[in-house]
Structures are given as structure tokens and as C-alpha cells.
Design an enzyme around this catalytic site. Structure first.
Site, PDB file in Angstrom:
ATOM      1  N   SER A 100     -31.694 -58.204  29.743  1.00  0.00           N
ATOM      2  CA  SER A 100     -31.679 -57.487  31.022  1.00  0.00           C
ATOM      3  C   SER A 100     -32.063 -56.020  30.844  1.00  0.00           C
ATOM      4  CB  SER A 100     -30.290 -57.560  31.656  1.00  0.00           C
ATOM      5  OG  SER A 100     -29.926 -58.891  31.893  1.00  0.00           O
TER       6      SER A 100
HETATM    7  N1  SAH Z   1     -26.940 -61.163  29.527  1.00  0.00           N
HETATM    8  C1  SAH Z   1     -28.258 -61.165  28.931  1.00  0.00           C
HETATM    9  C2  SAH Z   1     -29.297 -61.619  29.928  1.00  0.00           C
HETATM   10  C3  SAH Z   1     -29.824 -62.940  29.574  1.00  0.00           C
HETATM   11  S1  SAH Z   1     -31.002 -63.608  30.716  1.00  0.00           S
HETATM   12  C4  SAH Z   1     -28.578 -59.794  28.408  1.00  0.00           C
HETATM   13  O1  SAH Z   1     -27.702 -59.002  28.168  1.00  0.00           O
HETATM   14  O2  SAH Z   1     -29.712 -59.484  28.166  1.00  0.00           O
HETATM   15  C5  SAH Z   1     -30.041 -64.843  31.516  1.00  0.00           C
HETATM   16  C6  SAH Z   1     -29.506 -65.946  30.659  1.00  0.00           C
HETATM   17  O3  SAH Z   1     -28.853 -66.871  31.534  1.00  0.00           O
HETATM   18  C7  SAH Z   1     -30.547 -66.767  29.905  1.00  0.00           C
HETATM   19  O4  SAH Z   1     -30.258 -66.722  28.540  1.00  0.00           O
HETATM   20  C8  SAH Z   1     -30.397 -68.177  30.475  1.00  0.00           C
HETATM   21  O5  SAH Z   1     -30.577 -69.204  29.512  1.00  0.00           O
HETATM   22  C9  SAH Z   1     -28.971 -68.161  30.979  1.00  0.00           C
HETATM   23  N2  SAH Z   1     -28.660 -69.167  31.990  1.00  0.00           N
HETATM   24  C10 SAH Z   1     -29.395 -69.584  33.044  1.00  0.00           C
HETATM   25  N3  SAH Z   1     -28.748 -70.528  33.755  1.00  0.00           N
HETATM   26  C11 SAH Z   1     -27.548 -70.714  33.130  1.00  0.00           C
HETATM   27  C12 SAH Z   1     -26.431 -71.586  33.351  1.00  0.00           C
HETATM   28  N4  SAH Z   1     -26.392 -72.449  34.368  1.00  0.00           N
HETATM   29  N5  SAH Z   1     -25.385 -71.519  32.499  1.00  0.00           N
HETATM   30  C13 SAH Z   1     -25.391 -70.652  31.444  1.00  0.00           C
HETATM   31  N6  SAH Z   1     -26.409 -69.819  31.178  1.00  0.00           N
HETATM   32  C14 SAH Z   1     -27.485 -69.849  32.002  1.00  0.00           C
END
Ligand code: SAH
Length: 221
Positions: free
Chosen positions: A69
Site C-alpha cells: 500500500s
Molecule cells: N497490507 C498490505 C497491502 C497488501 S495488498 C501492505 O501493507 O502493503 C492487499 C492484500 O489483500 C493482498 O495481499 C491480497 O492477497 C489480500 N487479500 C485479498 N482478498 C483477501 C481475502 N479475502 N482474505 C485475505 N486476504 C485477501
């Protein structure tokens, strides 16, 4: 040249301070959140090839078609969750590379995080260990159902956007607990702050955002 590689070039304190300055200009006011952004080594959460861009205020690829993010969004979500309160337990949906997890872990006694892509979770766990974060528990699971065993949560932070707010996450909020979640289709998403009250839920739109979609089920690659 050497300086770049030994971590005192593009990942230096000056570079991190510049990122914090940008966030202040964008409206992040919390000193403790800005300190966490300054002190958390974001370059360890991306591939080495991208390390020199780690302190730019942008999302970056982390593999598996996912992104780390944007720092502004991480700061904004963290600020909204911790404002005027202390936190015992927080749930994060979407661990990704674990950057938001490590920032949030600095403001709550315990954080539980779930990720549906196992390959990302394995790498995130290595980072938690390396950074000495002992208050993080993680699980390979579908975040649409939350983590009922550890509910109710004082805060829930969601890093992927569903079309509507999952019922289970609302149910797992404590009274006065806050849920921060992006909702909507790609190109038309709002970041919501939902607070549970004795008699229902209050909802506030805190920003327009662009998150990866929240998917169902788990991925084992
Ligand atoms: N928090 C992270 C952002 C990751 S992007 C950071 O600090 O950069 C969002 C993440 O959500 C991805 O890794 C994706 O695989 C996950 N995601 C999407 N749908 C999801 C679900 N239903 N359950 C768990 N994770 C999910």
C-alpha cells in the site's frame, strides 16, 4: 556508489524523513504515526530491485499481482484507528508484504492478520521475525470471515476492497470498535470508517482510494 548499497543512500534517514514530510503536507498530523513511518524500514518489504523506490509515496508491486500500500494510505488508516484511544487487539485483512501489519503492531497489544495468498504470508512472516515483532499472529485464510476465535476486536483494518462490507467483520467488532475498509469497484472506491455503537453502526467516508479487490477463498501458490 557503495553508500546506495549499504543502506545510507536511497534508504537513508534523510530519505525517510522526506517521506514523512510529504505525508504531513498531505494532511497526516499524528506524530506517533509519522515516527512509525520514519522508523519502519519499508525497503525490507519490497524486492531488492525496488528498494531505491521504497520511500516514495507510491504503491509498489510485491508479486502475485498484489501491491504494498501507498504510505499515505497506511498512515491515514492507522491514524483513524488509533485516534483518541488505546488498542488491545486488532485484526488486519490482507497481510500482503506485512508493512501495514508492522506499522499497526506498534500501536496495539496484539495484531491478528490474515492473508489468502500463502506465498506472500510466508515472506511476511520472515520479515516479522527479522524485525522482532512478537505481537503479530498470522493465518492463511479468507479474510471475508474474519478471525472469530479472537473476536471481538477493538479495530479491524482491511487492505483489499470488497463490493460491500462483509457481515462477519461487522459482527467481530467490539462496541466502540472501528472498522476501516475500502469499499467499491475498481475506479470508484471509498475508504469507510465504521464505528460500532451499542445500538448499531456509524459510518463516515474518510477518503477516495484505489485498492486491489478483496477476493474470496484461499490461494495456495
Ligand atoms: N497490507 C498490505 C497491502 C497488501 S495488498 C501492505 O501493507 O502493503 C492487499 C492484500 O489483500 C493482498 O495481499 C491480497 O492477497 C489480500 N487479500 C485479498 N482478498 C483477501 C481475502 N479475502 N482474505 C485475505 N486476504 C485477501
Amino acid at each position: 556508489m557503495m553508500a546506495e548499497h549499504s543502506g545510507i543512500g536511497m534508504t537513508s534517514q534523510r530519505t525517510r524523513d522526506r517521506l514523512a514530510d510529504t505525508l504531513v503536507e498531505m494532511g497526516i498530523h499524528s506524530d506517533v504515526v509519522l515516527d512509525a513511518i520514519r522508523n519502519t524500514p519499508r525497503h525490507l518489504f519490497v524486492d531488492e530491485a525496488l528498494a531505491t523506490r521504497a520511500y516514495e509515496n507510491t504503491a509498489l508491486p510485491i508479486g502475485f499481482s498484489q501491491t504494498i500500500s501507498q504510505p499515505y494510505i497506511v498512515a491515514k488508516m492507522t491514524e483513524a484507528l488509533i485516534k483518541d484511544r488505546s488498542l488491545e487487539n486488532v485484526l488486519e485483512v490482507g497481510t500482503g508484504c506485512g508493512y501495514q501489519t508492522v506499522i499497526m503492531a506498534q500501536f496495539t497489544k496484539r495484531i491478528y492478520t490474515v492473508e489468502r495468498i500463502n506465498g506472500l504470508l510466508i515472506r511476511a512472516r520472515e520479515r516479522f521475525q527479522k524485525l522482532g515483532c512478537t505481537n503479530i499472529r498470522s493465518k492463511h485464510a479468507d479474510g471475508n470471515i474474519g478471525w472469530p476465535t479472537h473476536a471481538p476486536f477493538d479495530g479491524i483494518i482491511v487492505a483489499a476492497a470488497p463490493i460491500g462490507v462483509p457481515e462477519a467483520l461487522l459482527e467481530q467488532l467490539a462496541i466502540e470498535g472501528r472498522l476501516i475498509i475500502p469499499v467499491g469497484k475498481s475506479g470508484d472506491q471509498k475508504l469507510l470508517l465504521i464505528t460500532r455503537k451499542e445500538d448499531g453502526f456509524e459510518e463516515e467516508i474518510i477518503d477516495s482510494v484505489s485498492f486491489v479487490p478483496m477476493l474470496g477463498g484461499i490461494d495456495t501458490t
